[in-house]
Design an enzyme around this catalytic site. Structure first.
Site, short mmCIF file in Angstrom:
data_model
loop_
_atom_site.label_atom_id
_atom_site.label_comp_id
_atom_site.label_asym_id
_atom_site.label_seq_id
_atom_site.Cartn_x
_atom_site.Cartn_y
_atom_site.Cartn_z
N GLN A 78 35.90 28.47 45.38
CA GLN A 78 35.00 29.57 45.05
C GLN A 78 35.58 30.38 43.89
O GLN A 78 36.36 31.30 44.09
CB GLN A 78 34.76 30.47 46.27
N PHE A 79 35.15 30.03 42.69
CA PHE A 79 35.66 30.70 41.49
C PHE A 79 35.29 32.18 41.45
O PHE A 79 35.96 32.98 40.82
CB PHE A 79 35.19 29.98 40.22
N THR A 80 34.24 32.57 42.16
CA THR A 80 33.79 33.96 42.10
C THR A 80 34.78 34.93 42.74
O THR A 80 34.66 36.15 42.56
CB THR A 80 32.41 34.13 42.76
#
Length: 150
Positions: A78-80
């Protein structure tokens, strides 16, 4: 490397309406990788995750780790998690690692968690549009940043 660890009684991830991974009792781990992360971060974080004593013992106290309850892990990239919201209302993801850096580290984290847990883990698919479902138990949610080891 940032991990959001949620103690769950069940969790699953679907891609294009097909279940890619699912678990019962265990951890749903959302993993954010930044461009400065290394294998040292993976080793440290994996040990922290598998060593977390947040499952209830016979007295109901959070005293057992995931291996003691034969729990499973569902790992989702999850890059966010590396979003910056300092300016304006649209997050910047400049601190998130690019795929050429993040994918090998994500794959190494899968291997390391599998080793530390003593059995295969479930995963999502890096870069895919995923739908994650979970039943958070407690709720227990813990955030660990490998850059804050001290």
């Amino acid at each position: 490397m940032i991990a959001v660890i949620q103690r769950v009684t069940q969790a699953s991830v679907s891609i294009d309406h097909a279940v890619k991974g699912q678990i019962g009792l265990g951890f749903l781990v959302l993993l954010g990788i930044t461009h400065t992360d290394t294998e040292e971060d993976i080793d440290w974080l994996s040990k922290k995750i598998t060593g977390l004593r947040v499952f209830g013992d016979e007295e109901g106290k959070m005293n057992l780790d995931i291996t003691a309850v034969n729990g499973d892990i569902l790992l989702i990239s999850q890059f966010t998690l590396h979003a910056s919201t300092k300016k304006g209302n649209r997050p910047s993801f400049i601190e998130a690692a690019r795929p050429e850096v993040a994918i090998p580290l994500y794959e190494k984290m899968i291997a390391r968690l599998t080793t530390d847990l003593g059995k295969p883990i479930e995963t999502g698919q890096f870069g895919a549009d995923m739908k994650v479902s979970l039943l958070n138990d407690g709720p227990v949610t813990i955030i660990i940043d490998s850059k804050n080891k001290i």
